[in-house]
Design an enzyme around this catalytic site. Structure first.
Site, PDB file in Angstrom:
ATOM      1  N   GLY A 141       0.819  -1.204   0.000  1.00 42.86           N
ATOM      2  CA  GLY A 141       0.000   0.000   0.000  1.00 42.86           C
ATOM      3  C   GLY A 141       0.851   1.251   0.000  1.00 42.86           C
ATOM      4  O   GLY A 141       0.524   2.241   0.654  1.00 42.86           O
TER       5      GLY A 141
ATOM      6  N   ASN B 250       1.544   3.487  -2.279  1.00 41.48           N
ATOM      7  CA  ASN B 250       1.286   4.562  -3.240  1.00 41.48           C
ATOM      8  C   ASN B 250       0.459   5.713  -2.671  1.00 41.48           C
ATOM      9  O   ASN B 250       0.234   6.715  -3.349  1.00 41.48           O
ATOM     10  CB  ASN B 250       0.575   4.008  -4.481  1.00 41.48           C
ATOM     11  CG  ASN B 250      -0.756   3.369  -4.145  1.00 41.48           C
ATOM     12  OD1 ASN B 250      -0.788   2.277  -3.601  1.00 41.48           O
ATOM     13  ND2 ASN B 250      -1.863   4.040  -4.453  1.00 41.48           N
TER      14      ASN B 250
ATOM     15  N   GLY C  21      -1.136   7.757   1.269  1.00 43.22           N
ATOM     16  CA  GLY C  21      -1.282   7.849   2.716  1.00 43.22           C
ATOM     17  C   GLY C  21      -0.032   7.499   3.508  1.00 43.22           C
ATOM     18  O   GLY C  21       1.080   7.915   3.183  1.00 43.22           O
TER      19      GLY C  21
ATOM     20  N   TYR D 147     -13.573  -4.161  10.970  1.00 45.64           N
ATOM     21  CA  TYR D 147     -12.259  -3.521  10.959  1.00 45.64           C
ATOM     22  C   TYR D 147     -11.464  -3.902  12.206  1.00 45.64           C
ATOM     23  O   TYR D 147     -10.272  -4.219  12.133  1.00 45.64           O
ATOM     24  CB  TYR D 147     -12.435  -2.007  10.886  1.00 45.64           C
ATOM     25  CG  TYR D 147     -11.148  -1.231  10.708  1.00 45.64           C
ATOM     26  CD1 TYR D 147     -10.462  -1.261   9.504  1.00 45.64           C
ATOM     27  CD2 TYR D 147     -10.629  -0.468  11.743  1.00 45.64           C
ATOM     28  CE1 TYR D 147      -9.280  -0.546   9.337  1.00 45.64           C
ATOM     29  CE2 TYR D 147      -9.453   0.254  11.589  1.00 45.64           C
ATOM     30  CZ  TYR D 147      -8.785   0.209  10.382  1.00 45.64           C
ATOM     31  OH  TYR D 147      -7.625   0.918  10.224  1.00 45.64           O
TER      32      TYR D 147
END
Length: 280
Positions: free
Chosen positions: A8, A10, A12, A160
Site C-alpha cells: 500500500g 502509493n 497515505g 475492521y
C-alpha cells in the site's frame, strides 16, 4: 544498503513511509494494487534520492494467486529482504465476503499473512530482518471468536477491529516462531490519520468523524513509528525484560504499549496462525 518492501505504498501512510525510508538510504519495493498510482509513487520517491533503487510490484491482497505471483517476482530478483512493512489497510464501506471471509479481514490479515509466509526465506537470509504490521487501537473492537466466520450482521467497525486484532496476534506469533531465524516483528498503531475511512458513515458516527477530522494526524506523522521501527538499531528497541528488539510488541508514538484485550493470549495467537496457514 538495506531493502524494504512496503504494501500500500502509493498513498497515505504507505507513501509517507516510503519517502522517509528513501531519505534514510533504503532501497524500496513498493507493492501496490493500482499500477498507475504505483508508478506515480515510484517517480516521487525516486526523485527524493536518485542513488537508491525503487521497484514496483503489483498485488491484490484479497487474491491469493496475485500475492503468490508478487512474492515470486520479488524472490526472482532478490536474495534477501531486510524490512517488510505490511502497511496496506482496507477500510470497509459495506460488508462483503471473499471465499466466505469478510473482505477487510481478508485484506488486512490473511493477505499479509500469506505474503509474509512466501517471503520468509528472503527475510531469514537477511540475518536481521524486521516485519512491521500496521494495526490500530481499533483492535479493542475485535473479537477472535468471529475470525474466519461469515457474519452478515457484522458492523463495519467490528469487521475492521477483527482485522486489527488479528494483526497484533499475528505479530506476536511471528516473533515467537522466528526469533531464532533473526526475524523480529512489531505491530503499530499509527494514530488516527486523515484518510477516507468513515466517509460512508451515517448518523452519530458521521457526526463523530466530522468533529474528529481537524484533530487527525497527517500521513507523515502517522508513518513515524513504522519508520522508527524500520531504522532504529535493535539495541534501542530492546524491552526492559531483555527481549530482542521488543519483538512481538505493540508500538505507538515510537514506544511500546500494553495490549489490553481478553483475546490477546498465546492460545489465540497460535490458533490464528494455524487457521491462516490454510490460505497458503
Amino acid at each position: 544498503m538495506k531493502t524494504a518492501l512496503i504494501t500500500g505504498a502509493n498513498v497515505g501512510i504507505g507513501l509517507a513511509t516510503a519517502k522517509a525510508l528513501v531519505r534514510r538510504g533504503f532501497n524500496l519495493i513498493l507493492l501496490c494494487r493500482n499500477e498507475a498510482k504505483g508508478r506515480e509513487a515510484m517517480a516521487v520517491v525516486q526523485q527524493l534520492n536518485p542513488a537508491i533503487t525503487v521497484e514496483l510490484v503489483m498485488a491484490d491482497l484479497t487474491n491469493i494467486d496475485s500475492i503468490r505471483r508478487a512474492a515470486q517476482q520479488v524472490k526472482s530478483t532478490h536474495q534477501t529482504l531486510d524490512i517488510l512493512i505490511n502497511n496496506a489497510g482496507f477500510s470497509p464501506d459495506r460488508i462483503e465476503f471473499v471465499d466466505n471471509i469478510e473482505k477487510s479481514f481478508y485484506a488486512n490479515h490473511i493477505g499479509h499473512f500469506v505474503l509474509t509466509h512466501y517471503l520468509l526465506d528472503l527475510l531469514k537470509a537477511s540475518g536481521e530482518a524486521r516485519v512491521i504490521n500496521l494495526s490500530s487501537l481499533a483492535y479493542a473492537l475485535g473479537n477472535a471468536t468471529r475470525f474466519f466466520k461469515r457474519n452478515e450482521k457484522l458492523s463495519l467497525l467490528s469487521a475492521y477491529g477483527d482485522g486489527k486484532l488479528a494483526n497484533i496476534l499475528f505479530t506476536e506469533e511471528l516473533a515467537q516462531r522466528y526469533a531464532d531465524a533473526g526475524i523480529t516483528a512489531y505491530a503499530v498503531h499509527p494514530g488516527v490519520v486523515k484518510s477516507n475511512f468513515g466517509g460512508n458513515f451515517t448518523g452519530t458516527l458521521q457526526v463523530v468523524m466530522s468533529l474528529a477530522r481537524p484533530f487527525m494526524r497527517t500521513p507523515e506523522r502517522g508513518a513515524e513509528t513504522s519508520v522508527y521501527l524500520a531504522s532504529a538499531p535493535l539495541s534501542v528497541l530492546i524491552k526492559p525484560d531483555g527481549k530482542a528488539g521488543g519483538s512481538g510488541g505493540f508500538f505507538a508514538d515510537s514506544a511500546p504499549k500494553l495490549v489490553k484485550h481478553n483475546d490477546n493470549t498465546r492460545k489465540q495467537a497460535a490458533d490464528l496462525w494455524t487457521k491462516s496457514l490454510a490460505f497458503v
